[in-house]
Design a protein around this motif. Structure first.
Motif, PDB file in Angstrom:
ATOM      1  N   ALA A  43      41.014  74.555  91.691  1.00  0.00           N
ATOM      2  CA  ALA A  43      41.633  73.420  91.449  1.00  0.00           C
ATOM      3  C   ALA A  43      42.885  73.110  91.723  1.00  0.00           C
ATOM      4  CB  ALA A  43      41.747  73.452  89.842  1.00  0.00           C
ATOM      5  N   LEU A  44      43.882  74.042  92.006  1.00  0.00           N
ATOM      6  CA  LEU A  44      45.035  74.102  92.692  1.00  0.00           C
ATOM      7  C   LEU A  44      45.049  73.528  94.251  1.00  0.00           C
ATOM      8  CD1 LEU A  44      48.157  74.162  92.294  1.00  0.00           C
ATOM      9  CD2 LEU A  44      47.987  76.587  92.992  1.00  0.00           C
ATOM     10  N   LYS A  45      44.253  74.114  94.763  1.00  0.00           N
ATOM     11  CA  LYS A  45      43.944  73.802  96.446  1.00  0.00           C
ATOM     12  C   LYS A  45      43.419  72.264  96.389  1.00  0.00           C
ATOM     13  CE  LYS A  45      41.678  75.474 100.149  1.00  0.00           C
ATOM     14  NZ  LYS A  45      40.767  76.446 100.816  1.00  0.00           N
ATOM     15  N   GLU A  46      42.482  71.787  95.426  1.00  0.00           N
ATOM     16  CA  GLU A  46      42.168  70.366  95.491  1.00  0.00           C
ATOM     17  C   GLU A  46      43.130  69.386  95.018  1.00  0.00           C
ATOM     18  OE1 GLU A  46      39.586  69.325  92.036  1.00  0.00           O
ATOM     19  OE2 GLU A  46      38.088  68.422  93.841  1.00  0.00           O
ATOM     20  N   THR A  47      43.993  70.134  94.136  1.00  0.00           N
ATOM     21  CA  THR A  47      45.151  69.038  93.774  1.00  0.00           C
ATOM     22  C   THR A  47      46.170  68.622  95.230  1.00  0.00           C
ATOM     23  OG1 THR A  47      45.079  69.839  91.576  1.00  0.00           O
ATOM     24  CG2 THR A  47      47.200  68.813  92.319  1.00  0.00           C
ATOM     25  N   SER A  48      46.108  69.747  95.891  1.00  0.00           N
ATOM     26  CA  SER A  48      47.114  69.739  97.076  1.00  0.00           C
ATOM     27  C   SER A  48      46.536  68.642  98.006  1.00  0.00           C
ATOM     28  CB  SER A  48      47.164  71.116  97.683  1.00  0.00           C
ATOM     29  OG  SER A  48      47.934  70.980  98.993  1.00  0.00           O
ATOM     30  N   PHE A  49      44.950  68.848  98.004  1.00  0.00           N
ATOM     31  CA  PHE A  49      44.352  67.870  99.201  1.00  0.00           C
ATOM     32  C   PHE A  49      44.740  66.275  98.443  1.00  0.00           C
ATOM     33  CE2 PHE A  49      41.550  71.608 100.443  1.00  0.00           C
ATOM     34  CZ  PHE A  49      42.481  71.649 101.548  1.00  0.00           C
ATOM     35  N   ILE A  50      44.421  66.223  97.063  1.00  0.00           N
ATOM     36  CA  ILE A  50      44.640  64.776  96.757  1.00  0.00           C
ATOM     37  C   ILE A  50      46.091  64.423  96.903  1.00  0.00           C
ATOM     38  CG2 ILE A  50      44.937  63.621  94.623  1.00  0.00           C
ATOM     39  CD1 ILE A  50      42.448  65.536  93.787  1.00  0.00           C
ATOM     40  N   ASN A  51      46.966  65.219  96.735  1.00  0.00           N
ATOM     41  CA  ASN A  51      48.309  64.786  96.924  1.00  0.00           C
ATOM     42  C   ASN A  51      48.609  64.486  98.508  1.00  0.00           C
ATOM     43  OD1 ASN A  51      49.214  65.066  94.280  1.00  0.00           O
ATOM     44  ND2 ASN A  51      49.810  67.366  94.757  1.00  0.00           N
ATOM     45  N   ARG A  52      47.983  65.076  99.186  1.00  0.00           N
ATOM     46  CA  ARG A  52      48.145  64.818 100.813  1.00  0.00           C
ATOM     47  C   ARG A  52      47.841  63.429 100.974  1.00  0.00           C
ATOM     48  NH1 ARG A  52      46.183  70.087 103.457  1.00  0.00           N
ATOM     49  NH2 ARG A  52      47.091  71.573 102.204  1.00  0.00           N
ATOM     50  N   SER A  53      46.491  63.134 100.388  1.00  0.00           N
ATOM     51  CA  SER A  53      45.558  61.889 100.755  1.00  0.00           C
ATOM     52  C   SER A  53      46.477  60.843 100.107  1.00  0.00           C
ATOM     53  CB  SER A  53      44.224  61.976  99.988  1.00  0.00           C
ATOM     54  OG  SER A  53      43.379  62.765 100.893  1.00  0.00           O
ATOM     55  N   LEU A  54      47.152  61.105  99.066  1.00  0.00           N
ATOM     56  CA  LEU A  54      47.946  59.924  98.423  1.00  0.00           C
ATOM     57  C   LEU A  54      49.293  59.701  99.162  1.00  0.00           C
ATOM     58  CD1 LEU A  54      47.709  60.898  94.759  1.00  0.00           C
ATOM     59  CD2 LEU A  54      46.957  58.843  95.859  1.00  0.00           C
ATOM     60  N   ALA A  55      49.753  60.798  99.730  1.00  0.00           N
ATOM     61  CA  ALA A  55      51.070  60.716 100.625  1.00  0.00           C
ATOM     62  C   ALA A  55      50.638  59.820 101.801  1.00  0.00           C
ATOM     63  CB  ALA A  55      51.377  62.245 100.939  1.00  0.00           C
ATOM     64  N   ALA A  56      49.362  60.332 102.478  1.00  0.00           N
ATOM     65  CA  ALA A  56      49.016  59.468 103.677  1.00  0.00           C
ATOM     66  C   ALA A  56      48.879  58.048 103.268  1.00  0.00           C
ATOM     67  CB  ALA A  56      47.706  60.054 104.210  1.00  0.00           C
ATOM     68  N   LEU A  57      48.276  57.861 102.179  1.00  0.00           N
ATOM     69  CA  LEU A  57      48.214  56.340 101.759  1.00  0.00           C
ATOM     70  C   LEU A  57      49.453  55.610 101.561  1.00  0.00           C
ATOM     71  CD1 LEU A  57      46.334  54.068 100.478  1.00  0.00           C
ATOM     72  CD2 LEU A  57      46.301  55.037  98.281  1.00  0.00           C
ATOM     73  N   ALA A  58      50.419  56.379 101.062  1.00  0.00           N
ATOM     74  CA  ALA A  58      51.909  55.690 100.831  1.00  0.00           C
ATOM     75  C   ALA A  58      52.197  55.460 102.297  1.00  0.00           C
ATOM     76  CB  ALA A  58      52.804  56.889 100.249  1.00  0.00           C
ATOM     77  N   ASP A  59      52.144  56.192 103.316  1.00  0.00           N
ATOM     78  CA  ASP A  59      52.557  55.967 104.842  1.00  0.00           C
ATOM     79  C   ASP A  59      51.897  54.818 105.298  1.00  0.00           C
ATOM     80  OD1 ASP A  59      54.100  58.376 104.813  1.00  0.00           O
ATOM     81  OD2 ASP A  59      52.420  59.456 105.883  1.00  0.00           O
ATOM     82  N   VAL A  60      50.444  54.788 105.016  1.00  0.00           N
ATOM     83  CA  VAL A  60      49.987  53.354 105.618  1.00  0.00           C
ATOM     84  C   VAL A  60      50.364  52.404 104.743  1.00  0.00           C
ATOM     85  CG1 VAL A  60      47.699  52.198 105.382  1.00  0.00           C
ATOM     86  CG2 VAL A  60      47.770  54.578 106.127  1.00  0.00           C
ATOM     87  N   LEU A  61      50.450  52.191 103.512  1.00  0.00           N
ATOM     88  CA  LEU A  61      51.006  51.049 102.809  1.00  0.00           C
ATOM     89  C   LEU A  61      52.639  50.841 103.056  1.00  0.00           C
ATOM     90  CD1 LEU A  61      49.738  51.880  99.319  1.00  0.00           C
ATOM     91  CD2 LEU A  61      48.984  50.313 100.805  1.00  0.00           C
ATOM     92  N   GLY A  62      53.250  51.704 103.378  1.00  0.00           N
ATOM     93  CA  GLY A  62      54.677  51.583 104.119  1.00  0.00           C
ATOM     94  C   GLY A  62      54.665  50.757 105.296  1.00  0.00           C
ATOM     95  N   ALA A  63      53.696  51.257 106.121  1.00  0.00           N
ATOM     96  CA  ALA A  63      53.625  50.701 107.452  1.00  0.00           C
ATOM     97  C   ALA A  63      53.189  49.461 107.412  1.00  0.00           C
ATOM     98  CB  ALA A  63      52.588  51.568 108.383  1.00  0.00           C
ATOM     99  N   LEU A  64      52.380  49.121 106.620  1.00  0.00           N
ATOM    100  CA  LEU A  64      51.815  47.887 106.484  1.00  0.00           C
ATOM    101  C   LEU A  64      52.853  46.557 105.887  1.00  0.00           C
ATOM    102  CD1 LEU A  64      48.126  48.321 105.008  1.00  0.00           C
ATOM    103  CD2 LEU A  64      48.789  47.363 107.058  1.00  0.00           C
ATOM    104  N   SER A  65      53.520  47.273 104.833  1.00  0.00           N
ATOM    105  CA  SER A  65      54.571  46.415 104.362  1.00  0.00           C
ATOM    106  C   SER A  65      55.699  46.253 105.275  1.00  0.00           C
ATOM    107  CB  SER A  65      55.102  46.939 103.075  1.00  0.00           C
ATOM    108  OG  SER A  65      56.000  48.143 103.319  1.00  0.00           O
ATOM    109  N   GLU A  66      55.979  47.073 106.173  1.00  0.00           N
ATOM    110  CA  GLU A  66      56.909  46.713 107.294  1.00  0.00           C
ATOM    111  C   GLU A  66      56.495  46.162 108.598  1.00  0.00           C
ATOM    112  OE1 GLU A  66      59.108  50.498 107.822  1.00  0.00           O
ATOM    113  OE2 GLU A  66      59.258  50.889 105.828  1.00  0.00           O
ATOM    114  N   HIS A  67      55.308  45.680 108.749  1.00  0.00           N
ATOM    115  CA  HIS A  67      54.575  45.277 109.545  1.00  0.00           C
ATOM    116  C   HIS A  67      54.873  46.146 110.883  1.00  0.00           C
ATOM    117  CE1 HIS A  67      54.074  41.723 107.123  1.00  0.00           C
ATOM    118  NE2 HIS A  67      55.340  41.792 106.810  1.00  0.00           N
ATOM    119  N   CYS A  68      54.621  47.474 110.692  1.00  0.00           N
ATOM    120  CA  CYS A  68      54.601  48.017 112.038  1.00  0.00           C
ATOM    121  C   CYS A  68      53.614  48.056 113.187  1.00  0.00           C
ATOM    122  CB  CYS A  68      54.756  49.552 111.464  1.00  0.00           C
ATOM    123  SG  CYS A  68      55.971  49.905 110.329  1.00  0.00           S
TER     124      CYS A  68
END
Length: 150
Positions: free
Chosen positions: A108-133
């Motif tokens: 479950a700890l390993k799964e949590t780590s993967f979820i956190n990485r996916s959420l970080a990647a989502l934050a990167d995408v949303l940031g890039a979209l908001s900055e019109h990169c």
């Protein structure tokens, strides 16, 4: 950066005498040190100070301010002739080894780590979209890749 003709001493100036597996820094030949080893020594002599309180942190900033070169001008009597750069690196450690803050362990700890990485990647995408990169990092995770059309 060193610039000059072949054989003019650029490498010697930057690194000092060097043979495979040895350098002046490693051998202790202080007078032959190049610019890079001298700069590395200075970085490690002044850039790492562990602190455990806000008071210690601010004290280090004040210490850095005292090292700055100042020259009075007609506009400002304590005008600085140098820049002050403060870099704070936060290092954390788990107090219980392999247990997360949530109390999750094992698979479950390993799964949590993967979820956190996916959420970080989502934050990167949303940031890039908001900055019109020009580049949006959709392919950094399966989640963002699947959501690309959305």
């Amino acid at each position: 950066m060193a610039y000059g003709q072949t054989g003019s001493g650029k490498s010697y100036t930057m690194v000092g005498p060097y043979s495979e597996g040895d350098s002046a820094l490693l051998s202790g030949a202080r007078e032959d040190l190049g610019i890079i080893p001298r700069a590395a020594e200075e970085l490690f002599r002044y850039t790492l100070w562990p602190v455990i309180s806000a008071v210690e942190f601010v004290g280090l900033i004040h210490r850095g301010i005292q090292l700055r070169v100042q020259q009075p001008t007609l506009v400002h009597k304590n005008s600085s002739r140098s820049h002050l750069i403060v870099t704070a690196t936060l290092t954390t450690a788990s107090s219980s080894g392999s247990t997360a803050v949530s109390g999750v362990t094992g698979l479950a700890l390993k799964e949590t780590s993967f979820i956190n990485r996916s959420l970080a990647a989502l934050a990167d995408v949303l940031g890039a979209l908001s900055e019109h990169c020009d580049h949006i990092p959709y392919r950094n995770s399966k989640l963002t890749h699947l959501l690309q059309d959305s």
